[in-house]
Scaffold this active site. Structure first.
Site, PDB file in Angstrom:
ATOM      1  N   HIS A 101      16.356  36.777 -30.687  1.00 40.56           N
ATOM      2  CA  HIS A 101      17.498  36.250 -31.420  1.00 40.56           C
ATOM      3  C   HIS A 101      17.008  35.463 -32.637  1.00 40.56           C
ATOM      4  O   HIS A 101      15.872  34.991 -32.657  1.00 40.56           O
ATOM      5  CB  HIS A 101      18.345  35.348 -30.516  1.00 40.56           C
ATOM      6  CG  HIS A 101      19.006  36.086 -29.393  1.00 40.56           C
ATOM      7  ND1 HIS A 101      20.259  35.780 -28.933  1.00 40.56           N
ATOM      8  CD2 HIS A 101      18.575  37.133 -28.644  1.00 40.56           C
ATOM      9  CE1 HIS A 101      20.587  36.603 -27.945  1.00 40.56           C
ATOM     10  NE2 HIS A 101      19.576  37.433 -27.744  1.00 40.56           N
ATOM     11  N   GLU A 103      17.610  32.506 -33.822  1.00 45.70           N
ATOM     12  CA  GLU A 103      17.166  31.123 -33.597  1.00 45.70           C
ATOM     13  C   GLU A 103      15.779  31.108 -32.952  1.00 45.70           C
ATOM     14  O   GLU A 103      14.924  30.287 -33.303  1.00 45.70           O
ATOM     15  CB  GLU A 103      18.170  30.385 -32.686  1.00 45.70           C
ATOM     16  CG  GLU A 103      19.567  30.243 -33.288  1.00 45.70           C
ATOM     17  CD  GLU A 103      20.485  31.410 -32.951  1.00 45.70           C
ATOM     18  OE1 GLU A 103      20.001  32.563 -32.812  1.00 45.70           O
ATOM     19  OE2 GLU A 103      21.700  31.180 -32.820  1.00 45.70           O
ATOM     20  N   CYS A 128      24.552  31.950 -29.567  1.00 42.40           N
ATOM     21  CA  CYS A 128      24.980  32.461 -28.257  1.00 42.40           C
ATOM     22  C   CYS A 128      24.489  31.501 -27.158  1.00 42.40           C
ATOM     23  O   CYS A 128      23.659  30.625 -27.398  1.00 42.40           O
ATOM     24  CB  CYS A 128      24.431  33.860 -28.039  1.00 42.40           C
ATOM     25  SG  CYS A 128      22.670  33.908 -27.678  1.00 42.40           S
ATOM     26  N   CYS A 131      20.712  31.269 -26.749  1.00 41.96           N
ATOM     27  CA  CYS A 131      20.003  30.465 -27.749  1.00 41.96           C
ATOM     28  C   CYS A 131      20.248  28.972 -27.562  1.00 41.96           C
ATOM     29  O   CYS A 131      19.362  28.158 -27.811  1.00 41.96           O
ATOM     30  CB  CYS A 131      20.394  30.885 -29.164  1.00 41.96           C
ATOM     31  SG  CYS A 131      19.652  32.463 -29.597  1.00 41.96           S
TER      32      CYS A 131
HETATM   33 ZN   LIG Z   1      21.296  34.013 -29.557  1.00 43.14          ZN
END
Ligand SMILES: [Zn+2]
Length: 295
Positions: A101, A103, A128, A131
């Site tokens: 992801h 991040e 999300c 994360c």
């Molecule tokens: Zn994420």
């Protein structure tokens, strides 16, 4: 300027686009120094959150998302004043849990660059749950500010209240605190020694399995990844993903990998031999060379 950023520049204020364009060199992979950010601020008239949000199209350009075609960009802000961009990465032919992801990409970018602490994350879509949990592992999780378009800056605790984190498992330290596991490996190969150094700096407080990857490309460039563990286990970020993501951020093709080395502890409770081989096999014919370091 690298042509891959041409579209991103059209999404930014003109003064900022003009100022940042010369910084987007052929191998730009998302690192802006404090000095560069100061220049961008002076030339664009944008400061703080405004500047970070305006730079997000560049971070999103570092994305490699052939499955979703959904381009997420993030910027990790270091205590040093430097900024580290990250973007999502997906591997065709591999299970989705091998994805990275944005991040995670930005945070691992800052970690590998030696940043000791992060003070903020700016991202173009709401983080999300995965994360939010990953960021809770950071040593400065309670001092981390999250910036999103159309939202006031908020602490991570606003996005993940009642978090389960390292302290719940009795850990004092967190991700980005320095580590030296002092493992040794009798081998003179420079790529193996590089992977060993990264493994010694990896973060594996729960499984006690330090590990790292070193990838070498046809042009002799080396990309590394350190294992980053998470108190909730599943959001842990494997070293292979970090190393591949370093290549993706730079826009390099995976078929330029000529060697891939895994170094992991010989006393660990887990192993990366299978998962790292699987992820590598989706993007390269090169076999994974495995070395067990003495803990
Ligand atoms: Zn994420």
């Amino acid at each position: 300027m690298s042509t891959r950023f041409a579209d991103a520049l059209t999404q930014m204020p003109d003064a900022l686009a003009e100022a940042v364009a010369p910084m987007l060199t052929e191998h730009f992979a998302g690192h802006l120094s404090a000095e560069q950010l100061k220049q961008l601020s002076e030339k664009s008239g944008l400061e703080g959150s405004e500047l970070y949000l305006a730079l997000l199209p560049i971070a999103a350009t570092l994305s490699y998302a052939p499955i979703s075609n959904f381009f997420v960009g993030a910027i990790a802000h270091g205590a040093s004043g430097d900024a580290y961009m990250g973007a999502n990465m997906e591997l065709v032919g591999e299970a989705l849990f091998h994805s990275v992801h944005a991040e995670q990409s930005a945070i691992s970018h800052a970690w590998l660059a030696g940043e000791p602490k992060l003070v903020g994350i700016t991202v173009n879509y709401s983080p999300c749950g995965h994360c939010r949990q990953f960021m809770t592992e950071l040593n400065n999780n309670e001092g981390l500010t999250i910036r999103l378009p159309q939202q006031p800056p908020q602490p991570l605790t606003h996005y993940l209240p009642y978090a389960f984190g390292p302290k719940d498992l009795g850990m004092e330290d967190g991700l980005l605190d320095g580590n030296d596991h002092e493992m040794v490996l009798e081998n003179d190969d420079p790529l193996v020694q590089r992977a060993l150094r990264e493994a010694n700096a990896s973060y594996a407080p729960y499984s006690k399995t330090p590990a790292a990857i070193a990838l070498e490309t046809d042009s002799g460039r080396v990309f590394v990844g350190r294992y980053a563990e998470n108190a909730a286990f599943n959001p842990s970020l494997p070293a292979m993903q970090i190393a591949l993501n370093g290549m993706a951020r730079m826009g390099l093709p995976f078929d330029s990998i000529r060697r891939a080395v895994l170094v992991e502890s010989d006393r660990g409770q887990i192993s990366f031999v299978h998962s790292a081989s699987d992820a590598l096999a989706t993007v390269s014919q090169v076999p994974l060379e495995v070395f067990k370091a003495q803990a």
